[in-house]
Design a protein around this motif. Sequence first.
Motif, PDB file in Angstrom:
ATOM      1  N   ARG A 107      -1.271 -32.928   7.888  1.00  0.00           N
ATOM      2  CA  ARG A 107      -1.970 -32.988   8.944  1.00  0.00           C
ATOM      3  C   ARG A 107      -3.462 -32.844   8.711  1.00  0.00           C
ATOM      4  O   ARG A 107      -3.815 -32.184   8.009  1.00  0.00           O
ATOM      5  CB  ARG A 107      -1.317 -32.543  10.053  1.00  0.00           C
ATOM      6  N   LEU A 134      -6.811 -31.035  10.452  1.00  0.00           N
ATOM      7  CA  LEU A 134      -7.287 -29.872  11.279  1.00  0.00           C
ATOM      8  C   LEU A 134      -6.844 -29.644  12.747  1.00  0.00           C
ATOM      9  O   LEU A 134      -6.926 -30.499  13.497  1.00  0.00           O
ATOM     10  CB  LEU A 134      -8.666 -29.296  10.984  1.00  0.00           C
ATOM     11  N   ASP A 135      -6.214 -28.303  12.887  1.00  0.00           N
ATOM     12  CA  ASP A 135      -5.723 -28.193  14.215  1.00  0.00           C
ATOM     13  C   ASP A 135      -6.345 -26.821  14.778  1.00  0.00           C
ATOM     14  O   ASP A 135      -6.180 -26.131  14.120  1.00  0.00           O
ATOM     15  CB  ASP A 135      -4.438 -28.145  14.053  1.00  0.00           C
ATOM     16  N   ALA A 193      -4.899 -24.766  16.846  1.00  0.00           N
ATOM     17  CA  ALA A 193      -4.072 -23.962  16.884  1.00  0.00           C
ATOM     18  C   ALA A 193      -3.781 -23.216  15.613  1.00  0.00           C
ATOM     19  O   ALA A 193      -2.957 -22.220  15.351  1.00  0.00           O
ATOM     20  CB  ALA A 193      -2.723 -24.688  17.323  1.00  0.00           C
ATOM     21  N   GLN A 194      -4.170 -23.678  14.487  1.00  0.00           N
ATOM     22  CA  GLN A 194      -4.092 -23.095  13.064  1.00  0.00           C
ATOM     23  C   GLN A 194      -5.545 -23.173  12.559  1.00  0.00           C
ATOM     24  O   GLN A 194      -5.879 -23.818  11.550  1.00  0.00           O
ATOM     25  CB  GLN A 194      -3.213 -24.079  12.201  1.00  0.00           C
ATOM     26  N   PRO A 195      -6.177 -22.115  12.898  1.00  0.00           N
ATOM     27  CA  PRO A 195      -7.818 -22.100  12.461  1.00  0.00           C
ATOM     28  C   PRO A 195      -7.934 -21.655  10.879  1.00  0.00           C
ATOM     29  O   PRO A 195      -8.941 -21.894  10.192  1.00  0.00           O
ATOM     30  CB  PRO A 195      -8.184 -20.696  13.194  1.00  0.00           C
ATOM     31  N   ASP A 196      -6.762 -21.081  10.243  1.00  0.00           N
ATOM     32  CA  ASP A 196      -6.855 -20.878   8.992  1.00  0.00           C
ATOM     33  C   ASP A 196      -6.015 -22.087   8.029  1.00  0.00           C
ATOM     34  O   ASP A 196      -6.080 -21.916   6.766  1.00  0.00           O
ATOM     35  CB  ASP A 196      -6.032 -19.556   8.704  1.00  0.00           C
ATOM     36  N   GLY A 197      -6.139 -23.039   8.569  1.00  0.00           N
ATOM     37  CA  GLY A 197      -5.754 -24.450   7.758  1.00  0.00           C
ATOM     38  C   GLY A 197      -6.917 -24.925   7.235  1.00  0.00           C
ATOM     39  O   GLY A 197      -8.169 -24.885   7.606  1.00  0.00           O
ATOM     40  N   GLY A 247       1.181 -26.405   2.659  1.00  0.00           N
ATOM     41  CA  GLY A 247       1.558 -25.097   2.921  1.00  0.00           C
ATOM     42  C   GLY A 247       1.116 -24.083   1.754  1.00  0.00           C
ATOM     43  O   GLY A 247       1.315 -22.777   2.249  1.00  0.00           O
ATOM     44  N   LEU A 255      -6.695 -19.120   3.213  1.00  0.00           N
ATOM     45  CA  LEU A 255      -6.059 -20.087   4.022  1.00  0.00           C
ATOM     46  C   LEU A 255      -5.138 -20.836   3.507  1.00  0.00           C
ATOM     47  O   LEU A 255      -4.602 -20.562   2.523  1.00  0.00           O
ATOM     48  CB  LEU A 255      -7.702 -21.266   4.091  1.00  0.00           C
ATOM     49  N   TYR A 256      -4.538 -21.829   4.196  1.00  0.00           N
ATOM     50  CA  TYR A 256      -3.319 -22.536   4.031  1.00  0.00           C
ATOM     51  C   TYR A 256      -3.620 -23.990   4.075  1.00  0.00           C
ATOM     52  O   TYR A 256      -4.029 -24.300   5.017  1.00  0.00           O
ATOM     53  CB  TYR A 256      -1.914 -22.052   4.900  1.00  0.00           C
ATOM     54  N   ARG A 258      -3.238 -27.366   4.914  1.00  0.00           N
ATOM     55  CA  ARG A 258      -2.717 -28.173   6.068  1.00  0.00           C
ATOM     56  C   ARG A 258      -2.401 -29.569   5.631  1.00  0.00           C
ATOM     57  O   ARG A 258      -1.605 -30.259   6.385  1.00  0.00           O
ATOM     58  CB  ARG A 258      -3.425 -27.867   7.332  1.00  0.00           C
TER      59      ARG A 258
END
Length: 755
Positions: A124, A126-127, A129-133, A149, A164-165, A167
């Motif tokens: 997906r 960027l979101d 809710a997941q700033p480290d994505g 992931g 980071l991860y 996404r």
Amino acid sequence: MSTTRAGSRWVRADLRARKGPAALTVLAVAGIVAALITAVTLLEDGTNPWRGLFAQTEGAHVWIYTKDGPQVSLGGIDGVAETAGPYRSAPVTVAQDGRRDPAALRAMPATPPAVAHPVVAEGRWLDPAQPDGVVVERSFARSLGLRIGAPFTIIALNGGRHTLYVRGIADSADQGFYPEWTPGLAYVLPVMLDRVEPVQARSEWVTGLRLDDPEASQVVSQRAVVMLEDRLQRVYTWREVRASMELDNRLLGTLLALFGVVGLVAAALALANAAGGRVLGQLRDLATLKSMGFTKGQVALLLLVEHGALGLLGIALGAVTGWGVMAAMLGPSSVAAGPVLAIVAGTALVVLAAVGLPAWRGGRTPPIPAAPAAPPRGHLSRLARLALLVRLPPALVLGTRDAFTRRVPAFLTAFGLAVPMMMITIGLGVWSTLDSFKSHPEQVGQHASLYVRPGKLEPAAAQRIAERDKDVAAVYPGTDVNALAPGEARSVRVRAIGGSAQPYPFPVVEGRMYARQGEAVAGQGLLDLLGVEIGDRVRLTVGGTPLIVRIVGRAVEPDQDGEVLSLGLDSLAEKDAQPPAYYALALQPGADPAEVRGRLLGESAEGLDVQAAVNPADRLSVIRVVIVALIAVLALIGLANLLTASALGLRDHAFDLAVLKAMGLTPRQVMATLVTGTGLLVVLGIGAGAVAGASVVTALIDLQGHTSGVGAGIGRAPSPVTLAVTVVVAVGAALAVALIPARRAARAQVPVTAR
């Protein structure tokens, strides 16, 4: 109706009687069509990755990099339809599985923009809710082996590490594929970029311009350069991105196209020769059909259907094979229907034209069933007279006489063997060139085997560690910068490595190596881009600082389509040259790069980033597989020609077999007579093809190198030993094939009669 049924039965019976030659014809045509479809698809796909991505992403035609946010409205430039950004971007290093790769983190909003928006292929976008994505560009993710992931560890310029991860993995038309285009590209949220790189001065701003007319990119770029003045870092257009994406596929596609087109000519000759020979062998049958009431047009149509059907079947088989291979490699959507249909239609016309003339000649056969088609008679040829003068055995003299009984078929047979042999020799030359690059990487600028980046250490410490290693012969400090080309309003690569007094040994093929400050060598692509020659001075701009150099030589340059300027590190301004970004290590002869890399990592406590140099020949290894496949197809074409020549020779001399035996010739001598006639044509055709191929292969490879920007001077002809072995194998295989029908005919108890 009865005529149609009789004709169809005759065609089926004749095809059943010659299953082997018919199958060879089908396979040869199929191979050529498959090669042509593959070539067109790869040539088209060379631009299609960019074209498809550009359409999906609503991409920008011009990308502009500035020191800070542009203070002027770039969207107000005449011809600009929409803008993307400006986006803040910061350089980082990705630490993944013991390797370190340069990357650019670009801040993007959570809602994808309307212009130049990456297309998420996996995962997906960027979101908040997941700033480290992080969303990673697909070719960069593939190079790093990333999955959704997976952790994405980056090192900022201040040395800080951040995890980071992944996404998402996305496709983008913003820049070319990694690693041909560096740094790698990754997208994060603005809040994350502020955390990774809080200092604005260490980042740059990226703005994309989508134009009303893509051809106006040059003019728009020049206007942007004038407006931004010294705030401009670099600029590039959609043309550079497209060229970066197309290099390997276009090279492979060009090779396939050359083989395919020449192979199609050879296949057409083989079909014409086969059809003509078959018509000569069917004269009694054709005369019988005429006496049964078949008209000239009906007989010609039967022959056209019989011989044309083999070619059309081969076309259908080749089209299915070529489409299937390309669909499996690149996806069904990559194979455009238009080019495939054009190849099928064009090849069908060539096939029908090749068999049309023999069919027309067969339709003119007179209705006299008993008329034999005796071979032409006449004086001994010069070659046969020479054979008599040197007192060759009678069997060889008779075979020499028989070789040129029918001059036109003899020429077609020799020419039909020469063309495939010429292309096989060219293929061996390409193979030899790749081998030369592989065994001598210094010929393509890979004198250094390892590249060391300071990583956690200071540059001076990294250099000391590298110089202390026992297997390191030389250490060349270097850095790569982008420079604005004069009058082009676009960026080119400047590679500063070594010093002017101790230069990095670039492979200079024209002019000389630079020897003092202000001198440089350039790739062919850069010379063509700037319209300059060796000896001219050029003025570039590096980070707002003028760089004026004199080009003293041309080097073989496989990177960036040859649009690279190479010079000594001391020719750059100090702010651009210090500290060096990397150190190129030339190793002692016989040293193992993997062992040296392990020692350097151990001595630096994993503080250094040590990477092996990538030989450009590694990217083209698939060409070896293609060459083998094409040689097999060309061998089939030559074999089809050879079987036709053997059949025609046996038919012409069927009545001579009894006479030869009555003269006292043994079956082995009779067989030698028949094989000699065919063998002379084999030797003549294969020898002429090998000589022609060897004489043009270097020039063809250099021409391809020149047009691709790499530059001339890279071509290598096959070695004399390789060429000699190839010729011997080709002649031996051809004679072995011709030996089979000759042996059967020589051992026949009764004379073979012409049909």
